[in-house]
Design a protein around this motif. Structure first.
Motif, PDB file in Angstrom:
ATOM      1  N   UNK A  30       0.783  -1.229   0.000  1.00 12.95           N
ATOM      2  CA  UNK A  30       0.000   0.000   0.000  1.00 12.95           C
ATOM      3  C   UNK A  30       0.816   1.281   0.000  1.00 12.95           C
ATOM      4  N   UNK A  31       2.135   1.172   0.027  1.00 14.16           N
ATOM      5  CA  UNK A  31       2.990   2.366   0.092  1.00 14.16           C
ATOM      6  C   UNK A  31       3.737   2.635  -1.201  1.00 14.16           C
ATOM      7  N   UNK A  32       3.710   1.676  -2.130  1.00 16.03           N
ATOM      8  CA  UNK A  32       4.413   1.829  -3.402  1.00 16.03           C
ATOM      9  C   UNK A  32       3.390   1.623  -4.509  1.00 16.03           C
ATOM     10  N   UNK A  33       3.073   2.698  -5.218  1.00 13.13           N
ATOM     11  CA  UNK A  33       1.981   2.676  -6.187  1.00 13.13           C
ATOM     12  C   UNK A  33       2.130   1.592  -7.258  1.00 13.13           C
ATOM     13  N   UNK A  34       3.333   1.340  -7.726  1.00 12.91           N
ATOM     14  CA  UNK A  34       3.535   0.383  -8.822  1.00 12.91           C
ATOM     15  C   UNK A  34       3.525  -1.075  -8.360  1.00 12.91           C
ATOM     16  N   UNK A  35       3.525  -1.293  -7.060  1.00 10.94           N
ATOM     17  CA  UNK A  35       3.497  -2.649  -6.504  1.00 10.94           C
ATOM     18  C   UNK A  35       2.059  -3.162  -6.531  1.00 10.94           C
ATOM     19  N   UNK A  36       1.766  -4.079  -7.439  1.00  9.43           N
ATOM     20  CA  UNK A  36       0.395  -4.575  -7.651  1.00  9.43           C
ATOM     21  C   UNK A  36      -0.003  -5.675  -6.669  1.00  9.43           C
ATOM     22  N   UNK A  37       0.974  -6.339  -6.101  1.00  8.00           N
ATOM     23  CA  UNK A  37       0.680  -7.383  -5.127  1.00  8.00           C
ATOM     24  C   UNK A  37       1.955  -7.811  -4.436  1.00  8.00           C
ATOM     25  N   UNK A  38       1.804  -8.230  -3.186  1.00 12.69           N
ATOM     26  CA  UNK A  38       2.957  -8.704  -2.421  1.00 12.69           C
ATOM     27  C   UNK A  38       2.513  -9.874  -1.546  1.00 12.69           C
ATOM     28  N   UNK A  39       3.358 -10.871  -1.494  1.00 16.65           N
ATOM     29  CA  UNK A  39       3.119 -12.052  -0.664  1.00 16.65           C
ATOM     30  C   UNK A  39       4.425 -12.400   0.026  1.00 16.65           C
ATOM     31  N   UNK A  40       4.356 -12.790   1.274  1.00 22.70           N
ATOM     32  CA  UNK A  40       5.533 -13.248   1.999  1.00 22.70           C
ATOM     33  C   UNK A  40       5.177 -14.588   2.633  1.00 22.70           C
ATOM     34  N   UNK A  58       4.362  -8.434  -7.552  1.00 24.99           N
ATOM     35  CA  UNK A  58       3.755  -8.355  -8.884  1.00 24.99           C
ATOM     36  C   UNK A  58       3.737  -6.909  -9.364  1.00 24.99           C
ATOM     37  N   UNK A  59       4.000  -6.756 -10.676  1.00 28.28           N
ATOM     38  CA  UNK A  59       4.051  -5.448 -11.313  1.00 28.28           C
ATOM     39  C   UNK A  59       3.366  -5.521 -12.672  1.00 28.28           C
ATOM     40  N   UNK A  60       2.868  -4.407 -13.142  1.00 26.59           N
ATOM     41  CA  UNK A  60       2.225  -4.360 -14.455  1.00 26.59           C
ATOM     42  C   UNK A  60       3.233  -4.432 -15.598  1.00 26.59           C
TER      43      UNK A  60
END
Length: 95
Positions: A30-40, A58-60
């Motif tokens: 939620x802090x990096x606009x281009x970051x479309x998804x994150x999983x850890x 994930x990125x576009x």
């Protein structure tokens, strides 16, 4: 969609360090606009050859991923990771 994965093996492989590292990685959400998804994901096997954490982002586009890499939020997280990292491996692919 560009997917980047990072395997992380920590110097200190205890629960406290693993959970702190997971929290630091997820702090980018939620802090990096281009970051479309994150999983850890945390390794449950905990073998000697295992890595401790898997980061999936994930990125576009590749351009968005490049922007992510220099984003100040990611740079700060990278500094933390550099301090706790024993070794890492990465795979980036286009879906």
């Amino acid at each position: 969609m560009i997917t980047n994965t990072l395997l992380i093996k920590l110097k200190e492989r205890n629960n406290e360090t693993i959970e702190k590292t997971k929290s630091v990685l997820l702090s980018m959400e939620g802090k990096i606009e281009v970051l479309r998804g994150i999983q850890v994901q945390v390794d449950i096997r905990r073998g000697e050859s295992s890595y401790d954490i898997l980061l999936i982002t994930h990125f576009s586009s590749m351009e968005d991923m490049e922007a992510y890499l220099i984003n100040p939020v990611h740079v700060e997280v990278s500094k933390y990771i550099a301090g706790v990292l024993e070794s890492g491996a990465s795979v980036c692919f286009d879906e």
